[in-house]
Scaffold this active site. Structure first.
Site, short mmCIF file in Angstrom:
data_model
loop_
_atom_site.label_atom_id
_atom_site.label_comp_id
_atom_site.label_asym_id
_atom_site.label_seq_id
_atom_site.Cartn_x
_atom_site.Cartn_y
_atom_site.Cartn_z
N SER A 1 44.36 44.43 37.37
CA SER A 1 45.12 44.13 36.16
C SER A 1 45.62 42.70 36.21
O SER A 1 45.74 42.09 37.29
CB SER A 1 46.33 45.07 36.05
OG SER A 1 47.31 44.73 37.02
N ASP A 2 45.90 42.14 35.03
CA ASP A 2 46.69 40.92 34.99
C ASP A 2 48.08 41.28 35.50
O ASP A 2 48.47 42.45 35.55
CB ASP A 2 46.72 40.35 33.58
CG ASP A 2 46.95 38.84 33.56
OD1 ASP A 2 47.47 38.31 34.57
OD2 ASP A 2 46.61 38.20 32.56
N TRP A 3 48.84 40.26 35.85
CA TRP A 3 50.12 40.50 36.54
C TRP A 3 51.11 41.21 35.63
O TRP A 3 51.57 40.68 34.62
CB TRP A 3 50.66 39.17 37.03
CG TRP A 3 50.25 38.83 38.43
CD1 TRP A 3 51.08 38.39 39.42
CD2 TRP A 3 48.96 38.90 39.03
NE1 TRP A 3 50.36 38.18 40.59
CE2 TRP A 3 49.06 38.50 40.38
CE3 TRP A 3 47.70 39.30 38.56
CZ2 TRP A 3 47.97 38.46 41.25
CZ3 TRP A 3 46.61 39.25 39.42
CH2 TRP A 3 46.76 38.85 40.74
N GLY A 4 51.42 42.45 35.99
CA GLY A 4 52.28 43.28 35.15
C GLY A 4 51.55 44.01 34.06
O GLY A 4 52.18 44.63 33.21
N GLY A 5 50.22 43.96 34.08
CA GLY A 5 49.42 44.55 33.02
C GLY A 5 48.94 45.96 33.29
O GLY A 5 48.04 46.44 32.60
#
Length: 826
Positions: free
Chosen positions: A230-234
């Site tokens: 995932s993208d960071w926090g995604g």
């Protein structure tokens, strides 16, 4: 047994030894940059680092270890040079390894759907084929050095507006033919080892837990065997995201997947998905060689020395990505010994990169002024600022002492020294709670003369500034949300003070505050400071220009305007830059404009200047690369990878339609323009761009001749080649890009008027002739038929268009496909 079979067997054996808890532990990061190690089984941690224009290593986005800063994506896209992109990838692999990282978070494969996307500078092009070819070369070069590419952001992440929650609603044909195509090419042709999902939703479902997107298209159709993160926090769910095909939640420790172990214990499908995801993590550790040679992933051990060959490559790539847009009367290149006035807000400051997660602490930031003085001699180069283009007041490059306290205590918990008046926290000293602390930053302002000065403060968290014991800015009790720090920061609060010459003590206090949807406990603060420019600065600059042989006006933007987390402001140059260009051009008819932006801008002064260079953000050697081009030591090898519209209304997402098309409303953005972005939209709408896609001039001249096809007709499943001779008819060595577009004359479904399907770049000496051979296959002729769920090329007539830009295609070659060709997906 093959090596691949042995590898898979060993990973299976390792999985058999792992407990379910250990398998689950691999599926979320250990911290911001690393995966979880399992010492019991000798499974090492794997470190990732931000790209795509450098390998920053761990730590904050500002400060930290120095590293090589390469040209940004759009600058590399302007080169149209796949071999150069492969070479950049090779050098970035070495840079990543020096930072203890086995994974680089790059390249960015999103397209320029709108001219206003804040992260367009990170990507390559508006065209999916050009993007895919360049990205594939980058991936191959990077992975040849044992470092995994992480192709991002999969998919439909074409703006920053509400990027954490918005749904990109994309028609199926546009999704397949435009937005998925570069990812498909980097996976199927480039062999990418990792993919990062976008923050956004696709048609209502988060990309990170979209089973059709990940398990269906990526793994099932394209045969992807790598890791999906995932993208960071995604990451937004535990078992659901794992079952959809998302392997790794980043950053860590686990947040969305905090309950994954319990869910896996109670559900067989989730347990099987956990095992497959853990396999993909282990496979990435194996592919990067980290099992055999675990990297030193401690930040303090990172190597921050530089390599001479990398520095030379960055300089060469920066020059090759520079686009000569206009050169009336052959004003450029400048003659040796010329006296040059270098003017503008980007003249003495090296604008070498964009903002957001793409930024890093470059080894140097060579400005155009430094580059020209080094090439021409200081005595031949004068300088004036003329105006400013700051979005925020500049940060100070001064030592900063940071003291940490508990929120309601004056007992010092820890102390550290930082450099610069902008501080971001991704790690904290031992004993400091990232979610609950108070920091005091102390620094000295050295004032050269009595006068009025401006101060500015913004922060992720509450902050306040005192100067010599007096509170100057309160961003604490009246904190207002802004668009700083990826949307988690405040607006900038400014104050003006009369200060006497000498030293003044400034103290900034900061405490974090909860922010919804944040990737982690994130805090940051920036103190800005400057003396206002003289009200006659533009006139002073014009007078300086009048006394020189030539004027080079350096205007544009910087990483504060072109950045992650917020879209571009519009197409006008910020500040008084347009007026400055006009004033200098009126004072000196031999004016060259050097434009540095991350995308198109309006140019109301274009008719008044004889020469114009688009320089983008070309990395740490920017000034030297520009000097090489300005003085003719290098040919301006760039060609526009993006259409420059004459006005914002000519952008395909801004035709006066409702906000649902851009930037979106009610949580959705509809891609109503479908297939028609960039030059495809220009052809359909009949607009006249300021500069067309593919445009770029040279210091020499070229002639294309003897263009032909290897065959006038092709059978379904076959291939045909375009052959064209290119001759350098001028007196300098130069580069030319041959571009091949295909038009379907007898299409069943609506298609763009033409589509880029091949290109080739040649470097030729004066009088030299070279032949370019460019293959076309069935996909070069095909469209996606959403009713049949297949790629289809209709039988009948096609035109192959050959030239040097999307509006300069003098050669038209007829081609017949003898029967229908189709290839089902899935």
């Amino acid at each position: 047994m093959t090596k691949a079979d042995t590898r898979l067997t060993s990973i299976d054996a390792l999985l058999d030894q792992m407990t379910l808890e250990e398998q689950v532990s691999l599926l979320a990061g250990a911290d911001f940059w690393r995966t979880v190690p399992i010492p019991r089984l000798n499974i090492p941690s794997l470190k990732v680092t931000d790209g795509p224009a450098g390998a920053r290593g761990g730590g904050a986005l500002v400060g930290g270890k120095q590293t090589a800063a390469f040209p940004v994506g759009i600058a590399l896209g302007s080169t149209w040079n796949t071999e150069l992109l492969r070479e950049v990838g090779v050098h970035l692999a070495r840079e990543a390894q020096d930072k203890g990282a086995g994974v680089l978070l790059a390249p960015t494969m999103n397209l320029f759907r709108s001219t206003l996307n804040g992260r367009n500078f990170e990507s390559y092009s508006e065209d999916p084929y050009l993007t895919g070819r360049l990205g594939t070369a980058y991936v191959q070069g990077l992975q040849s050095g044992g470092v995994a590419a992480t192709v991002k952001h999969y998919v439909g992440n074409e703006s920053e507006y509400q990027r954490n929650t918005i749904s990109s609603d994309i028609p199926e044909r546009a999704l397949r033919e435009l937005y998925l195509l570069p990812f498909e090419m980097t996976v199927r042709q480039g062999g990418a080892w990792a993919i990062m999902t976008g923050y956004n939703k696709l048609d209502g479902t988060y990309c990170s837990e979209n089973p059709r997107l990940v398990n269906g298209i990526l793994r099932g159709e394209w045969g992807f065997t790598g890791l999906v993160m995932s993208d960071w926090g995604g990451t937004h769910s535990a078992g659901e995201s794992v079952r959809a095909g998302l392997d790794l939640e980043m950053p860590g420790p686990a947040k969305a997947r905090a309950g994954l172990l319990e869910e896996a214990r109670n559900d067989e499908a989730t347990r099987q998905a956990v095992r497959e995801a853990a396999r993909n993590v282990l496979r990435l550790i194996e592919r990067t060689g980290t099992f055999d040679q675990p990297r030193d992933v401690r930040d303090e051990a990172e190597r921050d020395e530089e390599y001479p060959d990398t520095r030379a490559l960055i300089r060469r790539a920066g020059a090759e990505g520079t686009v000569l847009l206009k050169n009336e009367g052959g004003l450029l290149p400048l003659p040796t010994g010329a006296k040059v006035a270098v003017i503008g807000p980007n003249a003495a400051t090296g604008q070498v990169m964009g903002g957001g997660s793409a930024q890093m602490n470059a080894h140097r930031r060579t400005s155009p002024l430094e580059g020209l003085r080094a090439a021409l001699g200081e005595e031949n180069v004068t300088f004036a600022t003329g105006c400013d283009n700051d979005r925020f007041l500049p940060a100070l490059a001064v030592p900063v002492r940071v003291e940490y306290f508990a929120p309601d205590s004056d007992e010092v918990l820890a102390t550290e020294e930082r450099q610069g008046s902008e501080v971001m926290w991704f790690a904290f000293p031992e004993g400091v709670n990232p979610s609950s602390f108070r920091a005091r930053l102390s620094l000295t302002l050295s004032i050269p003369a009595d006068g009025e000065y401006e101060l500015g403060l913004f922060s992720a968290g509450r902050s306040r500034l005192t100067l010599d014991g007096e509170e100057v800015i309160d961003n604490w009790t009246n904190w207002q949300p802004g668009d700083t720090y990826f949307g988690f920061g405040s607006r900038e609060v400014r104050a003006a003070r009369f200060l006497t010459a000498g030293e003044h003590r400034a103290v900034v206090e900061l405490t974090p505050q909860p922010v919804e949807n944040t990737v982690a406990a994130f805090s940051a603060v920036r103190l800005g400071f400057r003396a206002p420019l003289s009200p006659t600065a533009a006139q002073d600059a014009a007078r300086l220009a009048a006394g020189a042989d030539y004027a080079v006006v350096c205007v544009g933007t910087n990483g504060e305007w072109e950045t992650e987390g917020v879209d571009r402001w519009g197409l006008e140059l910020p500040g008084g830059q347009d007026d400055l260009v006009r004033a200098v051009a009126a004072a000196n008819p031999r004016t060259v404009v050097l434009l540095q932006t991350g995308g198109p801008v309006l140019m109301p002064w274009l008719d008044q200047v004889p020469a114009l260079l688009q320089g983008w953000f070309p990395g740490q050697e920017a000034g030297h690369a520009f000097a090489d081009v300005l003085l003719g030591q290098a040919d301006p090898g760039g060609r526009l990878p993006q259409t420059f519209p004459a006005r914002l209304e000519d952008d395909p997402t801004h035709p006066g339609t409702p906000d649902i098309q851009y930037p979106g409303e009610n949580g959705h953005v509809e891609y109503r323009e479908g297939l028609f972005i960039g030059y495809r939209h220009v052809d359909r709408a009949g607009t006249t761009p300021l500069f067309p896609f593919g445009h770029g001039l040279s210091y020499t001249s070229f002639e294309l001749s003897d263009a032909r096809l290897s065959a006038g007709q092709v059978e379904p499943g076959g291939e045909v080649s375009v052959l064209v001779r290119v001759r350098n008819t001028g007196e300098r060595v130069g580069q030319q890009v041959v571009q091949v577009y295909v038009r379907d004359v007898e299409t069943t479904l609506e298609r763009p008027g033409k589509e880029l399907r091949a290109f080739g770049k040649v470097t030729l000496e004066p009088g030299e002739t070279g032949e370019v051979t460019l293959p076309l296959d069935m996909r070069s002729l095909a469209y996606f038929d959403d009713a049949r769920d297949a790629w289809v090329a209709d039988a009948g007539q096609f035109e192959v268009l050959v030239g040097t830009s999307s509006t300069d295609l003098p050669v038209r070659l007829p081609l017949t496909l003898t029967g229908e060709w189709s290839e089902a997906v899935g």
